[in-house]
Design a protein around this motif. Structure first.
Motif, PDB file in Angstrom:
ATOM      1  N   GLY A  82       0.832  -1.184   0.000  1.00  0.00           N
ATOM      2  CA  GLY A  82       0.000   0.000   0.000  1.00  0.00           C
ATOM      3  C   GLY A  82       0.874   1.245   0.000  1.00  0.00           C
ATOM      4  O   GLY A  82       2.101   1.175   0.128  1.00  0.00           O
ATOM      5  N   THR A  83       0.257   2.401  -0.132  1.00  0.00           N
ATOM      6  CA  THR A  83       0.988   3.666  -0.171  1.00  0.00           C
ATOM      7  C   THR A  83       1.780   3.902   1.097  1.00  0.00           C
ATOM      8  O   THR A  83       2.896   4.409   1.061  1.00  0.00           O
ATOM      9  CB  THR A  83      -0.002   4.848  -0.323  1.00  0.00           C
ATOM     10  OG1 THR A  83      -1.079   4.432  -1.126  1.00  0.00           O
ATOM     11  CG2 THR A  83       0.659   6.042  -0.952  1.00  0.00           C
ATOM     12  N   ASP A  84       1.201   3.508   2.215  1.00  0.00           N
ATOM     13  CA  ASP A  84       1.854   3.756   3.504  1.00  0.00           C
ATOM     14  C   ASP A  84       2.922   2.711   3.831  1.00  0.00           C
ATOM     15  O   ASP A  84       3.466   2.699   4.922  1.00  0.00           O
ATOM     16  CB  ASP A  84       0.812   3.797   4.613  1.00  0.00           C
ATOM     17  CG  ASP A  84      -0.014   2.523   4.672  1.00  0.00           C
ATOM     18  OD1 ASP A  84       0.175   1.645   3.795  1.00  0.00           O
ATOM     19  OD2 ASP A  84      -0.845   2.408   5.585  1.00  0.00           O
ATOM     20  N   GLY A  85       3.221   1.821   2.891  1.00  0.00           N
ATOM     21  CA  GLY A  85       4.233   0.791   3.112  1.00  0.00           C
ATOM     22  C   GLY A  85       3.668  -0.501   3.662  1.00  0.00           C
ATOM     23  O   GLY A  85       4.404  -1.448   3.907  1.00  0.00           O
ATOM     24  N   TRP A 130      -6.562   2.508  -6.721  1.00  0.00           N
ATOM     25  CA  TRP A 130      -7.911   1.999  -6.482  1.00  0.00           C
ATOM     26  C   TRP A 130      -8.533   2.857  -5.392  1.00  0.00           C
ATOM     27  O   TRP A 130      -8.031   2.909  -4.272  1.00  0.00           O
ATOM     28  CB  TRP A 130      -7.874   0.541  -6.059  1.00  0.00           C
ATOM     29  CG  TRP A 130      -9.213   0.007  -5.704  1.00  0.00           C
ATOM     30  CD1 TRP A 130     -10.200  -0.347  -6.563  1.00  0.00           C
ATOM     31  CD2 TRP A 130      -9.733  -0.205  -4.397  1.00  0.00           C
ATOM     32  NE1 TRP A 130     -11.297  -0.775  -5.872  1.00  0.00           N
ATOM     33  CE2 TRP A 130     -11.038  -0.699  -4.537  1.00  0.00           C
ATOM     34  CE3 TRP A 130      -9.221  -0.030  -3.124  1.00  0.00           C
ATOM     35  CZ2 TRP A 130     -11.837  -1.011  -3.451  1.00  0.00           C
ATOM     36  CZ3 TRP A 130     -10.014  -0.338  -2.039  1.00  0.00           C
ATOM     37  CH2 TRP A 130     -11.305  -0.828  -2.209  1.00  0.00           C
ATOM     38  N   GLU A 131      -9.607   3.541  -5.743  1.00  0.00           N
ATOM     39  CA  GLU A 131     -10.254   4.503  -4.863  1.00  0.00           C
ATOM     40  C   GLU A 131      -9.205   5.458  -4.291  1.00  0.00           C
ATOM     41  O   GLU A 131      -8.556   6.151  -5.043  1.00  0.00           O
ATOM     42  CB  GLU A 131     -11.063   3.783  -3.778  1.00  0.00           C
ATOM     43  CG  GLU A 131     -12.271   3.070  -4.354  1.00  0.00           C
ATOM     44  CD  GLU A 131     -13.128   2.419  -3.299  1.00  0.00           C
ATOM     45  OE1 GLU A 131     -12.777   2.442  -2.102  1.00  0.00           O
ATOM     46  OE2 GLU A 131     -14.171   1.862  -3.677  1.00  0.00           O
ATOM     47  N   ASP A 132      -8.988   5.449  -2.974  1.00  0.00           N
ATOM     48  CA  ASP A 132      -7.992   6.356  -2.400  1.00  0.00           C
ATOM     49  C   ASP A 132      -6.701   5.634  -2.021  1.00  0.00           C
ATOM     50  O   ASP A 132      -5.858   6.177  -1.325  1.00  0.00           O
ATOM     51  CB  ASP A 132      -8.571   7.082  -1.184  1.00  0.00           C
ATOM     52  CG  ASP A 132      -9.025   6.112  -0.111  1.00  0.00           C
ATOM     53  OD1 ASP A 132      -9.178   4.912  -0.433  1.00  0.00           O
ATOM     54  OD2 ASP A 132      -9.233   6.549   1.031  1.00  0.00           O
ATOM     55  N   THR A 133      -6.552   4.402  -2.477  1.00  0.00           N
ATOM     56  CA  THR A 133      -5.380   3.601  -2.150  1.00  0.00           C
ATOM     57  C   THR A 133      -4.507   3.420  -3.387  1.00  0.00           C
ATOM     58  O   THR A 133      -5.015   3.161  -4.471  1.00  0.00           O
ATOM     59  CB  THR A 133      -5.796   2.208  -1.622  1.00  0.00           C
ATOM     60  OG1 THR A 133      -6.718   2.383  -0.551  1.00  0.00           O
ATOM     61  CG2 THR A 133      -4.602   1.428  -1.152  1.00  0.00           C
ATOM     62  N   THR A 134      -3.216   3.570  -3.210  1.00  0.00           N
ATOM     63  CA  THR A 134      -2.267   3.323  -4.294  1.00  0.00           C
ATOM     64  C   THR A 134      -1.494   2.054  -3.966  1.00  0.00           C
ATOM     65  O   THR A 134      -0.967   1.911  -2.865  1.00  0.00           O
ATOM     66  CB  THR A 134      -1.288   4.501  -4.441  1.00  0.00           C
ATOM     67  OG1 THR A 134      -2.043   5.691  -4.647  1.00  0.00           O
ATOM     68  CG2 THR A 134      -0.354   4.283  -5.614  1.00  0.00           C
ATOM     69  N   PHE A 135      -1.435   1.140  -4.917  1.00  0.00           N
ATOM     70  CA  PHE A 135      -0.707  -0.109  -4.733  1.00  0.00           C
ATOM     71  C   PHE A 135       0.590  -0.074  -5.524  1.00  0.00           C
ATOM     72  O   PHE A 135       0.606   0.330  -6.681  1.00  0.00           O
ATOM     73  CB  PHE A 135      -1.535  -1.309  -5.221  1.00  0.00           C
ATOM     74  CG  PHE A 135      -2.802  -1.526  -4.469  1.00  0.00           C
ATOM     75  CD1 PHE A 135      -2.774  -2.047  -3.193  1.00  0.00           C
ATOM     76  CD2 PHE A 135      -4.010  -1.218  -5.042  1.00  0.00           C
ATOM     77  CE1 PHE A 135      -3.949  -2.250  -2.501  1.00  0.00           C
ATOM     78  CE2 PHE A 135      -5.192  -1.419  -4.366  1.00  0.00           C
ATOM     79  CZ  PHE A 135      -5.161  -1.932  -3.084  1.00  0.00           C
ATOM     80  N   ASP A 136       1.660  -0.514  -4.898  1.00  0.00           N
ATOM     81  CA  ASP A 136       2.950  -0.697  -5.564  1.00  0.00           C
ATOM     82  C   ASP A 136       3.087  -2.196  -5.809  1.00  0.00           C
ATOM     83  O   ASP A 136       3.189  -2.973  -4.868  1.00  0.00           O
ATOM     84  CB  ASP A 136       4.077  -0.174  -4.680  1.00  0.00           C
ATOM     85  CG  ASP A 136       5.437  -0.257  -5.341  1.00  0.00           C
ATOM     86  OD1 ASP A 136       5.503  -0.578  -6.542  1.00  0.00           O
ATOM     87  OD2 ASP A 136       6.439  -0.008  -4.648  1.00  0.00           O
TER      88      ASP A 136
END
Length: 144
Positions: A82-85, A130-136
């Motif tokens: 996730g964006t926050d690691g 996806w919505e407000d989440t960014t996936f790496d």
């Protein structure tokens, strides 16, 4: 040595060299075409993976349990952060190395061909929103 014998030897040598060079070029071209096919197939698989992640998140939410339903297929390793690691999914971490690839722009991917202890492979890294989440997303595909 007679003129005919010299001419025959030179002709045989010219034919042998030209067949050797032509055969080498043909093998090289065949290898490059096959490698390009494998890379395109891995990129297609990665795009399908991104779509599956998006669908799973849309149906079941973005958590570790729902993402663990993903099948590896040709992949040797998969990492979804996730964006926050937050680590959402991490399979076969020993064949993944995030330091090799920069973080791409959203809805883009970067890749590198790599030969290591696991064989010849393709590391692909992409970012999915996806919505407000960014996936790496980082995956390794086998090219051997």
């Amino acid at each position: 040595m007679s003129y005919r014998l010299k001419l025959a030897v030179i002709t045989v040598l010219v034919i042998a060299v030209s067949f050797g060079l032509g055969g080498g070029a043909l093998i090289s071209a065949s290898f490059e075409a096959s490698l390009e096919e494998q890379i395109n197939a891995a990129l297609d698989d990665h795009e399908n993976l991104r779509e599956r992640i998006w669908l799973i998140c849309s149906i079941a939410g973005a958590d570790t349990q729902s993402l663990s339903q993903l099948e590896l297929g040709r992949m040797q390793g998969l990492s979804v952060h996730g964006t926050d690691g937050t680590i959402l999914l991490y399979i076969a971490p020993e064949c993944l190395n995030t330091g090799l690839l920069p973080v791409p722009e959203q809805d883009a991917c970067v890749y590198i061909q790599r030969e290591d202890a696991y064989g010849y492979g393709l590391l692909i890294r992409s970012v999915l929103l996806w919505e407000d989440t960014t996936f790496d997303i980082l995956a390794r595909y086998d090219l051997s």
